[in-house]
Enzyme design. Structure first.
Site, PDB file in Angstrom:
ATOM      1  N   TRP A 136       0.795  -1.219   0.000  1.00 49.05           N
ATOM      2  CA  TRP A 136       0.000   0.000   0.000  1.00 49.05           C
ATOM      3  C   TRP A 136       0.829   1.271   0.000  1.00 49.05           C
ATOM      4  O   TRP A 136       0.312   2.351  -0.267  1.00 49.05           O
ATOM      5  CB  TRP A 136      -0.887   0.027   1.267  1.00 49.05           C
ATOM      6  N   ASN A 137       2.134   1.208   0.312  1.00 47.16           N
ATOM      7  CA  ASN A 137       2.858   2.452   0.606  1.00 47.16           C
ATOM      8  C   ASN A 137       3.089   3.332  -0.621  1.00 47.16           C
ATOM      9  O   ASN A 137       3.091   4.561  -0.516  1.00 47.16           O
ATOM     10  CB  ASN A 137       4.175   2.169   1.341  1.00 47.16           C
ATOM     11  N   LYS A 160      -2.848  -8.608  -7.049  1.00 48.75           N
ATOM     12  CA  LYS A 160      -3.420  -8.726  -5.718  1.00 48.75           C
ATOM     13  C   LYS A 160      -2.814  -7.574  -4.919  1.00 48.75           C
ATOM     14  O   LYS A 160      -1.686  -7.643  -4.448  1.00 48.75           O
ATOM     15  CB  LYS A 160      -3.064 -10.079  -5.085  1.00 48.75           C
ATOM     16  N   HIS A 161      -3.583  -6.503  -4.796  1.00 46.94           N
ATOM     17  CA  HIS A 161      -3.084  -5.325  -4.099  1.00 46.94           C
ATOM     18  C   HIS A 161      -3.387  -5.436  -2.609  1.00 46.94           C
ATOM     19  O   HIS A 161      -4.151  -6.297  -2.166  1.00 46.94           O
ATOM     20  CB  HIS A 161      -3.723  -4.062  -4.679  1.00 46.94           C
ATOM     21  N   ALA A 162      -2.753  -4.557  -1.830  1.00 50.25           N
ATOM     22  CA  ALA A 162      -3.025  -4.506  -0.396  1.00 50.25           C
ATOM     23  C   ALA A 162      -4.502  -4.208  -0.163  1.00 50.25           C
ATOM     24  O   ALA A 162      -5.125  -3.439  -0.906  1.00 50.25           O
ATOM     25  CB  ALA A 162      -2.156  -3.441   0.263  1.00 50.25           C
ATOM     26  N   GLY A 212       6.885  -6.416  -0.250  1.00 49.98           N
ATOM     27  CA  GLY A 212       6.229  -6.430   1.049  1.00 49.98           C
ATOM     28  C   GLY A 212       7.164  -6.880   2.145  1.00 49.98           C
ATOM     29  O   GLY A 212       8.385  -6.723   2.050  1.00 49.98           O
ATOM     30  N   SER A 213       6.590  -7.468   3.161  1.00 51.54           N
ATOM     31  CA  SER A 213       7.349  -7.877   4.339  1.00 51.54           C
ATOM     32  C   SER A 213       8.078  -9.190   4.094  1.00 51.54           C
ATOM     33  O   SER A 213       7.738  -9.961   3.187  1.00 51.54           O
ATOM     34  CB  SER A 213       6.409  -8.042   5.531  1.00 51.54           C
ATOM     35  N   GLU A 234      10.917  -8.102  -3.464  1.00 52.06           N
ATOM     36  CA  GLU A 234      11.490  -6.868  -2.923  1.00 52.06           C
ATOM     37  C   GLU A 234      10.884  -6.707  -1.543  1.00 52.06           C
ATOM     38  O   GLU A 234       9.705  -6.377  -1.405  1.00 52.06           O
ATOM     39  CB  GLU A 234      11.177  -5.675  -3.821  1.00 52.06           C
ATOM     40  N   CYS A 268      10.475   1.124   2.047  1.00 55.11           N
ATOM     41  CA  CYS A 268      11.548   0.146   2.242  1.00 55.11           C
ATOM     42  C   CYS A 268      12.910   0.781   2.024  1.00 55.11           C
ATOM     43  O   CYS A 268      13.883   0.412   2.680  1.00 55.11           O
ATOM     44  CB  CYS A 268      11.361  -1.030   1.290  1.00 55.11           C
ATOM     45  N   GLU A 365      12.928  -3.494  11.063  1.00 55.18           N
ATOM     46  CA  GLU A 365      12.644  -2.342  10.213  1.00 55.18           C
ATOM     47  C   GLU A 365      11.634  -1.423  10.901  1.00 55.18           C
ATOM     48  O   GLU A 365      10.575  -1.876  11.340  1.00 55.18           O
ATOM     49  CB  GLU A 365      12.086  -2.802   8.869  1.00 55.18           C
TER      50      GLU A 365
END
Length: 461
Positions: A136-137, A160-162, A212-213, A234, A268, A365
């Protein structure tokens, strides 16, 4: 997590969506598969025409889509519009350069006749439907930097988005349709995370990319490896920002503020650990803290706002817990550090000094406007401190000494080294990390080839 637009400036739920059912998911997968069989044969010229049209439409929509981004995830409106502009430029870059990047390659420097053939070359061919699991960022940019090269290569995309940016996700599908791309070239799947595995295991889906995470990356990589499918990941970052004595301290401190707080620090590639040589530590710290204190925090729809809210309540709680843990273990708060009262998920720009290895923030992080300061005695200690993290996405170094630059480039464990400037992504430059920051590359020629079948073509004598 519900699929919904929740305004992070006040916590108000504005719109909710039902997740796609199995029948609709099947229909969309079948459409992607069928579309790929014909779209893969289109020319680079035709794909470029469509992508240029998408860029034109995005620029026309920049104000409206900017407001949507700000409403869904809290990015200051000026930054949201800038994100739309950046995406349009990236689309045009790939439209103009894809044919060159994917041109047939001759095995220059090798004697093909030694293989028994009279001619040989390498051709880049598309793989098929690619699943993109996006965060989402940067809800436009993260998707476009996948979609633009993928579509130019002849692949088709499944997004598949947030779950907190559904309107932005639907806008992207509509954008490519309005630009003239065939139905099925780019589809948004409003689904929860639980549905990702089944889609990735479907034989019609040929590869996946995720930003993402680390836990999300492990999950997708595990399923993809079981299916023997290509992935690009990433993941997180805890980028160092190293300042040496020869640096322009005033400029370094000014850029450091932006590098830590752009997008409310929810990036990130944001600089997070500020590693400063002892000879300039005090001078840098004074300027850096003053700059952090001066930032205007507030309503993200206000043109003057520099730092908006974090995207969600859980995100703010996680960040606050990292700060509280550091303080409990002896960190010194130079500014910020306390959750404000009132509506919305705001957190003030914060600087922590005296950070030690036992603190969680030393290894985890921090996804928000929180910076940690570290004093080092020399170049060797600076490099050691910079590498003392499980992540390796990018890095920033400030020095005017070429010998130091060469050491940093040689020894920093990161996918990028930015000298006397902050990390930024550009379509012409490869982007990605090492260690727990993932693998593979996005952008540039490296990125467009990630989801290609690198095909050897050999002709007999």
């Amino acid at each position: 997590m519900p699929i919904a637009t929740v305004n992070p400036a006040n916590g108000e739920t504005l719109k909710t969506y039902d997740a796609l059912g199995e029948e609709e998911i099947e229909r969309r997968l079948a459409t992607a598969d069928a579309t790929f069989r014909t779209y893969r044969t289109t020319s680079f010229e035709e794909r470029a025409r469509l992508l240029h049209r998408a860029a034109d439409l995005l620029e026309e929509d920049r104000d409206d889509v900017g407001r949507t981004i700000t409403t869904e995830m809290g990015k200051p409106i000026t930054q949201a519009r800038a994100e739309a502009d950046k995406c349009a430029k990236a689309m045009r870059w790939y439209a103009d350069h894809a044919a060159e990047l994917l041109a047939d390659e001759d095995p220059t420097g090798h004697d093909v006749e030694d293989s028994g053939g009279s001619r040989a070359y390498v051709r880049y061919r598309p793989l098929g439907p690619v699943l993109a699991v996006m965060p989402w960022n940067f809800p436009l940019w993260q998707v476009v930097r996948f979609a633009a090269p993928a579509l130019m290569a002849g692949n088709v995309g499944l997004l598949k988005h947030a779950s907190n940016v559904p309107q932005t996700a639907l806008y992207l599908e509509d954008l490519f349709l309005r630009a003239g791309f065939p139905e099925g070239c780019f589809q948004t799947l409003l689904i929860g995370s639980a549905a990702v595995e089944g889609i990735l295991r479907d034989p019609r889906v040929k590869a996946a990319t995720l930003t993402g995470s680390a836990p999300a990356g492990r999950s997708v990589a595990s399923v993809a490896s079981d299916e023997i499918k290509k992935t690009v990941l990433e993941l997180g970052g805890s980028d160092p920002f190293v300042v040496m004595p020869s640096a322009d301290i005033g400029r370094a401190a000014e850029v450091a503020v932006t590098a830590r707080t752009q997008n409310a620090g929810q990036s990130c590639i944001a600089a997070k650990r500020f590693i400063v040589h002892q000879d300039v530590y005090d001078a840098f710290t004074e300027r850096f803290v003053a700059g952090m204190k001066a930032l205007r925090v507030g309503d993200p729809t206000d043109e003057e706002t520099q730092v908006g809210p974090l995207c969600g309540e859980r995100n703010r709680d996680d960040l606050a817990e990292l700060v509280d843990d550091a303080v409990e273990h002896g960190a010194t708060v130079l500014c910020g550090g306390e959750r404000p009262d009132g509506p919305g998920w705001y957190y003030p720009p914060t600087v922590l000094a005296d950070v030690t290895p036992e603190m969680r923030i030393h290894q985890e992080e921090s996804f928000g406007p929180v910076a940690t300061l570290h004093r080092v005695a020399d170049l060797d200690e600076a490099i050691e401190a910079a590498n003392d993290t499980p992540f390796g996405l990018s890095s920033n170094v400030w020095t005017r000494e070429e010998a130091e630059v060469e050491r940093f480039v040689r020894d920093l464990e990161a996918g990028g080294v930015y000298v006397n400037g902050m990390t930024a992504s550009h379509p012409a430059l490869p982007f990605g990390g090492v260690k727990r920051s993932g693998y593979g590359r996005e952008l540039s020629g490296h990125g467009i080839r990630e989801f290609c079948n690198i095909t050897t073509v050999w002709h007999g004598a």
